[in-house]
Design a protein around this motif. Sequence first.
Motif, PDB file in Angstrom:
ATOM      1  N   LEU A 218      37.250  -2.006   8.575  1.00  0.00           N
ATOM      2  CA  LEU A 218      36.920  -3.430   8.547  1.00  0.00           C
ATOM      3  C   LEU A 218      37.478  -4.070   7.295  1.00  0.00           C
ATOM      4  O   LEU A 218      37.556  -3.431   6.242  1.00  0.00           O
ATOM      5  N   GLU A 219      37.845  -5.339   7.385  1.00  0.00           N
ATOM      6  CA  GLU A 219      38.182  -6.048   6.154  1.00  0.00           C
ATOM      7  C   GLU A 219      36.897  -6.651   5.598  1.00  0.00           C
ATOM      8  O   GLU A 219      35.916  -6.828   6.345  1.00  0.00           O
ATOM      9  N   PRO A 220      36.850  -6.967   4.292  1.00  0.00           N
ATOM     10  CA  PRO A 220      35.612  -7.509   3.729  1.00  0.00           C
ATOM     11  C   PRO A 220      35.143  -8.717   4.541  1.00  0.00           C
ATOM     12  O   PRO A 220      35.942  -9.569   4.921  1.00  0.00           O
ATOM     13  N   GLY A 221      33.864  -8.742   4.846  1.00  0.00           N
ATOM     14  CA  GLY A 221      33.315  -9.819   5.679  1.00  0.00           C
ATOM     15  C   GLY A 221      33.396  -9.501   7.166  1.00  0.00           C
ATOM     16  O   GLY A 221      32.828 -10.216   7.990  1.00  0.00           O
ATOM     17  N   GLY A 222      34.114  -8.435   7.508  1.00  0.00           N
ATOM     18  CA  GLY A 222      34.286  -8.060   8.920  1.00  0.00           C
ATOM     19  C   GLY A 222      33.000  -7.486   9.529  1.00  0.00           C
ATOM     20  O   GLY A 222      32.058  -7.126   8.820  1.00  0.00           O
ATOM     21  N   GLU A 223      32.997  -7.421  10.852  1.00  0.00           N
ATOM     22  CA  GLU A 223      31.784  -6.995  11.557  1.00  0.00           C
ATOM     23  C   GLU A 223      32.097  -5.953  12.626  1.00  0.00           C
ATOM     24  O   GLU A 223      33.132  -6.045  13.303  1.00  0.00           O
ATOM     25  N   LEU A 224      31.189  -4.995  12.755  1.00  0.00           N
ATOM     26  CA  LEU A 224      31.342  -3.936  13.761  1.00  0.00           C
ATOM     27  C   LEU A 224      30.118  -3.946  14.658  1.00  0.00           C
ATOM     28  O   LEU A 224      28.986  -4.013  14.174  1.00  0.00           O
ATOM     29  N   LEU A 225      30.360  -3.891  15.959  1.00  0.00           N
ATOM     30  CA  LEU A 225      29.256  -3.807  16.911  1.00  0.00           C
ATOM     31  C   LEU A 225      29.220  -2.393  17.452  1.00  0.00           C
ATOM     32  O   LEU A 225      30.195  -1.938  18.065  1.00  0.00           O
ATOM     33  N   TYR A 226      28.106  -1.699  17.200  1.00  0.00           N
ATOM     34  CA  TYR A 226      27.930  -0.330  17.700  1.00  0.00           C
ATOM     35  C   TYR A 226      27.058  -0.403  18.940  1.00  0.00           C
ATOM     36  O   TYR A 226      25.987  -1.021  18.909  1.00  0.00           O
ATOM     37  N   SER A 227      27.509   0.227  20.034  1.00  0.00           N
ATOM     38  CA  SER A 227      26.646   0.248  21.222  1.00  0.00           C
ATOM     39  C   SER A 227      26.727   1.610  21.896  1.00  0.00           C
ATOM     40  O   SER A 227      27.733   2.331  21.754  1.00  0.00           O
ATOM     41  N   THR A 228      25.654   1.950  22.609  1.00  0.00           N
ATOM     42  CA  THR A 228      25.663   3.156  23.455  1.00  0.00           C
ATOM     43  C   THR A 228      24.820   2.872  24.697  1.00  0.00           C
ATOM     44  O   THR A 228      23.931   2.016  24.668  1.00  0.00           O
ATOM     45  N   CYS A 229      25.086   3.637  25.752  1.00  0.00           N
ATOM     46  CA  CYS A 229      24.211   3.551  26.929  1.00  0.00           C
ATOM     47  C   CYS A 229      23.245   4.724  26.877  1.00  0.00           C
ATOM     48  O   CYS A 229      23.028   5.423  27.865  1.00  0.00           O
ATOM     49  N   SER A 230      22.696   4.945  25.679  1.00  0.00           N
ATOM     50  CA  SER A 230      21.673   5.975  25.482  1.00  0.00           C
ATOM     51  C   SER A 230      20.489   5.322  24.788  1.00  0.00           C
ATOM     52  O   SER A 230      20.668   4.408  23.989  1.00  0.00           O
ATOM     53  N   ILE A 231      19.287   5.824  25.095  1.00  0.00           N
ATOM     54  CA  ILE A 231      18.125   5.302  24.374  1.00  0.00           C
ATOM     55  C   ILE A 231      17.640   6.312  23.335  1.00  0.00           C
ATOM     56  O   ILE A 231      16.622   6.094  22.690  1.00  0.00           O
ATOM     57  N   ALA A 232      18.392   7.402  23.157  1.00  0.00           N
ATOM     58  CA  ALA A 232      17.967   8.432  22.199  1.00  0.00           C
ATOM     59  C   ALA A 232      18.114   7.912  20.763  1.00  0.00           C
ATOM     60  O   ALA A 232      19.223   7.547  20.359  1.00  0.00           O
ATOM     61  N   PRO A 233      17.049   7.876  19.980  1.00  0.00           N
ATOM     62  CA  PRO A 233      17.165   7.430  18.587  1.00  0.00           C
ATOM     63  C   PRO A 233      18.201   8.249  17.809  1.00  0.00           C
ATOM     64  O   PRO A 233      18.879   7.723  16.934  1.00  0.00           O
ATOM     65  N   GLU A 234      18.345   9.529  18.178  1.00  0.00           N
ATOM     66  CA  GLU A 234      19.301  10.399  17.474  1.00  0.00           C
ATOM     67  C   GLU A 234      20.736   9.916  17.639  1.00  0.00           C
ATOM     68  O   GLU A 234      21.605  10.239  16.827  1.00  0.00           O
ATOM     69  N   GLU A 235      21.027   9.172  18.725  1.00  0.00           N
ATOM     70  CA  GLU A 235      22.398   8.681  18.966  1.00  0.00           C
ATOM     71  C   GLU A 235      22.560   7.235  18.497  1.00  0.00           C
ATOM     72  O   GLU A 235      23.649   6.677  18.600  1.00  0.00           O
ATOM     73  N   ASN A 236      21.472   6.667  18.034  1.00  0.00           N
ATOM     74  CA  ASN A 236      21.501   5.236  17.706  1.00  0.00           C
ATOM     75  C   ASN A 236      21.024   4.997  16.274  1.00  0.00           C
ATOM     76  O   ASN A 236      21.796   5.132  15.331  1.00  0.00           O
ATOM     77  N   GLU A 237      19.732   4.692  16.120  1.00  0.00           N
ATOM     78  CA  GLU A 237      19.234   4.343  14.780  1.00  0.00           C
ATOM     79  C   GLU A 237      19.524   5.445  13.760  1.00  0.00           C
ATOM     80  O   GLU A 237      19.891   5.147  12.618  1.00  0.00           O
ATOM     81  N   LEU A 238      19.351   6.722  14.155  1.00  0.00           N
ATOM     82  CA  LEU A 238      19.540   7.797  13.167  1.00  0.00           C
ATOM     83  C   LEU A 238      21.012   7.906  12.744  1.00  0.00           C
ATOM     84  O   LEU A 238      21.308   8.199  11.586  1.00  0.00           O
ATOM     85  N   VAL A 239      21.927   7.665  13.679  1.00  0.00           N
ATOM     86  CA  VAL A 239      23.371   7.686  13.355  1.00  0.00           C
ATOM     87  C   VAL A 239      23.666   6.594  12.328  1.00  0.00           C
ATOM     88  O   VAL A 239      24.325   6.822  11.309  1.00  0.00           O
ATOM     89  N   ILE A 240      23.130   5.411  12.578  1.00  0.00           N
ATOM     90  CA  ILE A 240      23.424   4.266  11.709  1.00  0.00           C
ATOM     91  C   ILE A 240      22.739   4.442  10.355  1.00  0.00           C
ATOM     92  O   ILE A 240      23.350   4.246   9.301  1.00  0.00           O
ATOM     93  N   HIS A 241      21.481   4.866  10.390  1.00  0.00           N
ATOM     94  CA  HIS A 241      20.726   5.055   9.145  1.00  0.00           C
ATOM     95  C   HIS A 241      21.447   6.043   8.230  1.00  0.00           C
ATOM     96  O   HIS A 241      21.691   5.751   7.057  1.00  0.00           O
ATOM     97  N   SER A 242      21.823   7.192   8.769  1.00  0.00           N
ATOM     98  CA  SER A 242      22.405   8.204   7.872  1.00  0.00           C
ATOM     99  C   SER A 242      23.817   7.799   7.434  1.00  0.00           C
ATOM    100  O   SER A 242      24.196   8.037   6.291  1.00  0.00           O
ATOM    101  N   THR A 243      24.579   7.135   8.301  1.00  0.00           N
ATOM    102  CA  THR A 243      25.941   6.728   7.904  1.00  0.00           C
ATOM    103  C   THR A 243      25.892   5.666   6.811  1.00  0.00           C
ATOM    104  O   THR A 243      26.643   5.727   5.825  1.00  0.00           O
ATOM    105  N   LEU A 244      24.997   4.700   6.964  1.00  0.00           N
ATOM    106  CA  LEU A 244      24.973   3.590   5.994  1.00  0.00           C
ATOM    107  C   LEU A 244      24.402   4.016   4.637  1.00  0.00           C
ATOM    108  O   LEU A 244      24.600   3.310   3.646  1.00  0.00           O
TER     109      LEU A 244
END
Length: 301
Positions: A218-244
Amino acid sequence: MVERYIRFLGLEGTINLLRANEKPLTPTIRVNTLKISIQKFLNRFNKKGFVCEPIANIPYGFKILKEPYNLGSQHEYLQGYYYIQNLASMLPAIMLNPQFKDLVIDMCAAPGSKATQLAQLMQNKGTLILIDRNKNRIPALRVNINRMGILNSMILNYDSKNLKNLKIRAQKILLDAPCTGEGLIREDSSRKKSKEISDIKKMAKIQKRLLIAGLETLEPGGELLYSTCSIAPEENELVIHSTLQNHPNFSIIKMPYVMGISGLTNFDGIALRKDLINAQRLYPHIHDTIGFFMCKIKMLY
Ligand SMILES: C[S@@+](CC[C@H](N)C(=O)[O-])C[C@H]1O[C@@H](n2cnc3c(N)ncnc32)[C@H](O)[C@@H]1O
């Protein structure tokens, strides 16, 4: 799987989810305004006996309440006047909100549902780079790009984990990540049994690597949309939490409108980033969609 659901949905929520997973989805389509106006399309479709109901907040999205003929075999379909796309899948492009002049990357693009919608929102302007690692899925992507009349895109058969090596910077990135597809049980009941917890762990590792590659492109100020067709927290919130945790210059921001319920800010006794409240979860029993997750991340500096 049921035990895991109870951990974040509670018993009643889990029972409601399992019941809703047994109900067929109403088919939905996205009218391709690059090729036809909504009114002209509706006139043609109504004449054939289709009954279309507008979807709130998506002016070109319609539920098909009466389908006298197969949706996939109409002239209008072959001419690219519409895309058969489930409602949840129409949301990431809208939430990413690409602009005409943007350089936009779709990191996992095939077969092109969201990619062709991105082009529609960009009015076929700007630059759209469509990447998919799986060579066998590229022909379907190409067919959809051609059918829908997309002119602002290029297709790359490439591993998006190595995105950095392309040495480009994007204003907007869509990461519709590969996942276990747990949210698709309503469309495909075989998914009830096809995935193990080991699959979730394996996917989470890939998702983290893809997310890091996307954020670093991303360039500064840029935006990324992360999506999945899974409801597993391990594939969603936990991925984002640990990466950030290792990327302090990013923040999870609100999306243009709220369709789902908030992302989880704790799971299994672990407190997660508070801004995950801006993520959205969609559930069959609450939103009458497939199970889906979306989160918008902005590069602050
Ligand atoms: C959920 S599907 C994408 C669906 C697509 N966004 C759409 O809306 O039609 C995930 C895609 O990611 C691709 N993929 C998996 N790993 C990848 C990687 N490392 N780099 C690029 N694409 C990848 C898969 O081949 C698959 O086509």
